[in-house]
Design a protein around this motif. Structure first.
Motif, PDB file in Angstrom:
ATOM      1  N   PHE A 126       0.833  -1.200   0.000  1.00  0.00           N
ATOM      2  CA  PHE A 126       0.000   0.000   0.000  1.00  0.00           C
ATOM      3  C   PHE A 126       0.869   1.253   0.000  1.00  0.00           C
ATOM      4  O   PHE A 126       0.645   2.179  -0.774  1.00  0.00           O
ATOM      5  N   MET A 127       1.888   1.278   0.864  1.00  0.00           N
ATOM      6  CA  MET A 127       2.731   2.464   0.986  1.00  0.00           C
ATOM      7  C   MET A 127       3.466   2.776  -0.305  1.00  0.00           C
ATOM      8  O   MET A 127       3.535   3.922  -0.714  1.00  0.00           O
ATOM      9  N   PHE A 128       4.070   1.755  -0.934  1.00  0.00           N
ATOM     10  CA  PHE A 128       4.922   2.104  -2.065  1.00  0.00           C
ATOM     11  C   PHE A 128       4.248   1.972  -3.420  1.00  0.00           C
ATOM     12  O   PHE A 128       4.664   2.622  -4.367  1.00  0.00           O
ATOM     13  N   TYR A 129       3.224   1.183  -3.550  1.00  0.00           N
ATOM     14  CA  TYR A 129       2.632   0.996  -4.873  1.00  0.00           C
ATOM     15  C   TYR A 129       1.279   1.686  -5.009  1.00  0.00           C
ATOM     16  O   TYR A 129       1.059   2.445  -5.950  1.00  0.00           O
ATOM     17  N   VAL A 130       0.396   1.456  -4.097  1.00  0.00           N
ATOM     18  CA  VAL A 130      -0.966   2.001  -4.208  1.00  0.00           C
ATOM     19  C   VAL A 130      -0.947   3.514  -4.157  1.00  0.00           C
ATOM     20  O   VAL A 130      -1.571   4.176  -4.994  1.00  0.00           O
ATOM     21  N   ILE A 131      -0.225   4.084  -3.218  1.00  0.00           N
ATOM     22  CA  ILE A 131      -0.167   5.545  -3.113  1.00  0.00           C
ATOM     23  C   ILE A 131       0.415   6.137  -4.391  1.00  0.00           C
ATOM     24  O   ILE A 131      -0.133   7.074  -4.969  1.00  0.00           O
ATOM     25  N   GLU A 132       1.524   5.570  -4.862  1.00  0.00           N
ATOM     26  CA  GLU A 132       2.212   6.125  -6.032  1.00  0.00           C
ATOM     27  C   GLU A 132       1.404   5.955  -7.322  1.00  0.00           C
ATOM     28  O   GLU A 132       1.399   6.836  -8.177  1.00  0.00           O
ATOM     29  N   HIS A 133       0.699   4.841  -7.480  1.00  0.00           N
ATOM     30  CA  HIS A 133       0.019   4.573  -8.745  1.00  0.00           C
ATOM     31  C   HIS A 133      -1.457   4.950  -8.772  1.00  0.00           C
ATOM     32  O   HIS A 133      -2.011   5.194  -9.846  1.00  0.00           O
TER      33      HIS A 133
END
Length: 110
Positions: A78-85
Motif C-alpha cells: 500500500f505504501m509504495f505501490y498504491v499511493i504512487e500509482h
C-alpha cells in the motif's frame, strides 16, 4: 571447528575482501547480490517464524503469525505501490521515512 571458521571469516581475508569491495553506505547494484539479499531475507523470515511457532507450538500462534506477516506485506505494498500509482502519482516512494513525511504533509494540506 565452527568458531574457527567464524573467526577466520570475521578477521581474515573474506571480511577484508568484502569490505574492500563495498562500504556499508554504498548502494547495492550487483543483480546477483540483490537477489541473494532477497533470498536471505526470505530465509531469515522463515527461520524466525519457525522459531516462534516452535516456542509456542499451537495452530493459533501459527495462524496469527501468518496473518501478521500477510498484513504487514499488504501495508508495505500500500505504501509504495498504491499511493504512487492510484492516489498521488507525484509521490515517489523512497522508504518508510518518505511515506511518513508524505502522510504528515498531506494532513497539513487538508
Amino acid at each position: 571447528m565452527t568458531t574457527l571458521v567464524v573467526r577466520e571469516f570475521l578477521n581474515g581475508r573474506l571480511f577484508s575482501c568484502v569490505s574492500a569491495l563495498m562500504r556499508l553506505t554504498d548502494d547495492l547494484t550487483d543483480p546477483r547480490a540483490i537477489l541473494a539479499k532477497g533470498w536471505l531475507f526470505l530465509v531469515l523470515g522463515v527461520l524466525a517464524g519457525a522459531a516462534l511457532v516452535a516456542l509456542a507450538a499451537s495452530w493459533q500462534v501459527a495462524g496469527l503469525l501468518a496473518i501478521t506477516v500477510w498484513a504487514f506485506c499488504r501495508w508495505y505494498y500500500f505504501m509504495f505501490y498504491v499511493i504512487e500509482h492510484y492516489v498521488d502519482p507525484t509521490f515517489k516512494f523512497a522508504g518508510l521515512g518518505s511515506f511518513l513525511r508524505y502522510t504528515r504533509s498531506k494532513k497539513r494540506q487538508a
